[in-house]
Motif scaffolding. Sequence first.
Motif, PDB file in Angstrom:
ATOM      1  N   HIS A 173      31.953-101.202  -7.940  1.00 53.12           N
ATOM      2  CA  HIS A 173      31.806 -99.748  -8.108  1.00 53.12           C
ATOM      3  C   HIS A 173      30.383 -99.319  -7.747  1.00 53.12           C
ATOM      4  N   LEU A 174      29.406-100.061  -8.280  1.00 58.58           N
ATOM      5  CA  LEU A 174      28.005 -99.714  -8.011  1.00 58.58           C
ATOM      6  C   LEU A 174      27.679 -99.831  -6.527  1.00 58.58           C
ATOM      7  N   LEU A 175      28.191-100.881  -5.899  1.00 55.80           N
ATOM      8  CA  LEU A 175      27.958-101.056  -4.465  1.00 55.80           C
ATOM      9  C   LEU A 175      28.611 -99.924  -3.670  1.00 55.80           C
ATOM     10  N   GLY A 176      29.855 -99.605  -3.998  1.00 56.01           N
ATOM     11  CA  GLY A 176      30.564 -98.524  -3.304  1.00 56.01           C
ATOM     12  C   GLY A 176      29.855 -97.190  -3.441  1.00 56.01           C
ATOM     13  N   GLU A 177      29.397 -96.885  -4.646  1.00 59.80           N
ATOM     14  CA  GLU A 177      28.680 -95.629  -4.873  1.00 59.80           C
ATOM     15  C   GLU A 177      27.372 -95.586  -4.093  1.00 59.80           C
ATOM     16  N   LYS A 178      26.655 -96.720  -4.072  1.00 59.17           N
ATOM     17  CA  LYS A 178      25.383 -96.783  -3.333  1.00 59.17           C
ATOM     18  C   LYS A 178      25.630 -96.593  -1.836  1.00 59.17           C
TER      19      LYS A 178
END
Length: 159
Positions: A71-76
């Motif tokens: 999730h964090l990677l996708g958002e970044k």
Amino acid sequence: LVASLSDCDIATALMGVAKLQEGRSIDQALIASICCRGAEVAGGLHTSQAAWTLWSLAKLGVSWDAGPFAHLLGEKIVASSSELPDQELGVAAWALAACRVPREHGNSMIKALWHVARALSINDDEDAPAGADRKLSWRTVGHLLFAERNISGRVRPRV
């Protein structure tokens, strides 16, 4: 050992394991441990590193629902997608689809990546920064189409 890994260590370790043919036979508890540490340090990754790290997770069979790291990677990636060059834009799109992002999150993510792709495809040299390669490869378009189809639910993803 995993608790001491930096953001770059996490990205490099996952990329190395994902490129091994035996990558899927790596102990899933170790992958989960690396992902937990990755979620702690994900903010330090450059957008390109985030795209390739998400690719690594996808290659290792880690799904969107496995925890906060994807999730964090996708958002970044989506938040800074304008920084991505052509190849990494396609890598990010493919990885989002391969990680099985749910439709409610994925549709807006792919829409943002298409927006960047359109900007990359502008051939007007007056608008392009000096030295910028503004061409969009067929492979990137293919990855974006793959992601769009898989996330929207029109076809089943094959990884």
